[in-house]
Design a protein around this motif. Sequence first.
Motif, PDB file in Angstrom:
ATOM      1  N   SER A  35      -3.675  16.075   2.418  1.00 21.15           N
ATOM      2  CA  SER A  35      -4.164  14.787   2.008  1.00 21.15           C
ATOM      3  C   SER A  35      -4.839  14.078   2.975  1.00 21.15           C
ATOM      4  O   SER A  35      -5.417  12.861   3.146  1.00 21.15           O
ATOM      5  CB  SER A  35      -3.124  14.001   1.630  1.00 21.15           C
ATOM      6  OG  SER A  35      -2.338  14.642   0.300  1.00 21.15           O
ATOM      7  N   GLY A  36      -4.858  14.696   4.324  1.00 26.93           N
ATOM      8  CA  GLY A  36      -5.580  14.256   5.376  1.00 26.93           C
ATOM      9  C   GLY A  36      -4.574  13.749   6.677  1.00 26.93           C
ATOM     10  O   GLY A  36      -5.070  13.453   7.657  1.00 26.93           O
ATOM     11  N   ILE A  47      -3.949   7.670   1.643  1.00 30.77           N
ATOM     12  CA  ILE A  47      -2.545   7.488   0.954  1.00 30.77           C
ATOM     13  C   ILE A  47      -2.754   7.801  -0.556  1.00 30.77           C
ATOM     14  O   ILE A  47      -1.818   8.250  -1.210  1.00 30.77           O
ATOM     15  CB  ILE A  47      -2.041   5.732   1.122  1.00 30.77           C
ATOM     16  CG1 ILE A  47      -2.040   5.507   2.357  1.00 30.77           C
ATOM     17  CG2 ILE A  47      -1.037   5.543   0.114  1.00 30.77           C
ATOM     18  CD1 ILE A  47      -1.749   4.142   2.838  1.00 30.77           C
ATOM     19  N   GLY A  48      -3.713   7.435  -1.249  1.00 26.67           N
ATOM     20  CA  GLY A  48      -4.349   7.574  -2.498  1.00 26.67           C
ATOM     21  C   GLY A  48      -4.173   9.145  -3.085  1.00 26.67           C
ATOM     22  O   GLY A  48      -3.621   9.490  -3.906  1.00 26.67           O
ATOM     23  N   GLY A  55       0.819  -1.240  -0.136  1.00 31.25           N
ATOM     24  CA  GLY A  55      -0.028   0.105  -0.123  1.00 31.25           C
ATOM     25  C   GLY A  55       0.694   1.239   0.008  1.00 31.25           C
ATOM     26  O   GLY A  55       0.165   2.416  -0.288  1.00 31.25           O
ATOM     27  N   ALA A  56       1.957   1.207   0.392  1.00 31.14           N
ATOM     28  CA  ALA A  56       3.016   2.433   0.438  1.00 31.14           C
ATOM     29  C   ALA A  56       4.009   2.455  -0.598  1.00 31.14           C
ATOM     30  O   ALA A  56       4.652   3.461  -0.921  1.00 31.14           O
ATOM     31  CB  ALA A  56       3.647   2.406   1.937  1.00 31.14           C
ATOM     32  N   CYS A 102       5.237   2.472   6.997  1.00 26.10           N
ATOM     33  CA  CYS A 102       4.132   1.536   7.317  1.00 26.10           C
ATOM     34  C   CYS A 102       2.733   1.887   6.746  1.00 26.10           C
ATOM     35  O   CYS A 102       2.210   2.928   6.813  1.00 26.10           O
ATOM     36  CB  CYS A 102       3.936   1.250   8.742  1.00 26.10           C
ATOM     37  SG  CYS A 102       2.699  -0.120   9.119  1.00 26.10           S
ATOM     38  N   ALA A 103       2.141   1.219   5.909  1.00 24.66           N
ATOM     39  CA  ALA A 103       1.030   1.507   5.299  1.00 24.66           C
ATOM     40  C   ALA A 103      -0.320   1.423   6.098  1.00 24.66           C
ATOM     41  O   ALA A 103      -1.271   1.927   5.780  1.00 24.66           O
ATOM     42  CB  ALA A 103       0.678   0.198   4.040  1.00 24.66           C
TER      43      ALA A 103
END
Length: 230
Positions: free
Chosen positions: A98-99, A158-159, A29-30, A49-50
């Motif tokens: 992005s949050g 993440i996206g 994911g990362a 870490c994702a």
Amino acid sequence: MDRSAEFGRWKTQSLSKADLSRKGSVDEGAVEVVELLNSRDEFFTTSSCAGRILLLDGMAALNGTTSDAVLKFEPFILHVQCRTLQDAQLLHSVAVDSGFRNSGITVGKRGKTMLAVRSTHGLEVPLSHKGKLMVTEEYIEFLLTIANKKMEENKKRIGRFYNCLQHAMEREAISNPCSRIKEKNNPRFTHKNERNQGKRHDLPATQDSEKELAEDGGLELTATLFQGDD
């Protein structure tokens, strides 16, 4: 040695290190974010870490042992060493937009500038104490539902971070033609050698990066503050 050359030396050393994490590679994911940052002259990642959901002390803690069990959701975290404070501020702005609103910049006495990309939507709930279950199984299922929703939101952030990072780098390239991405025509960097480079060194995002900065005399800053001379 000037700062730019020294940063290049740090980056080369970091990317050449073996991945000592239990997994042995960057979380799926990362990986795109890691590869994109490592393709730039201004950045390199040191840990990531994702995100993960875990039950500390294992299910055995819920079956009558004397341990305390805790259900945790840990969101995406990423540590990036930046060439300059200005580079770190750009990345910090992207992270916050992005949050990842708990992100922060740390500047060490030796000139190392580190950005930690963090958010505040983690979860940590005690389930048992000295082997005694303190909540119902129904409540545990409820917590797992919440943790899974948080993980989905984590993936979305993440996206957004990846997309915002791409756009920020494109704007920078327009304003500064000397700034470039190694793979101009394919920002996802599918070439095997680039992908392996991203996987080779990235360590799990634990307290190691913070410890290194603490030993370096690091000072955490907001995106609008500047440190004086080293």
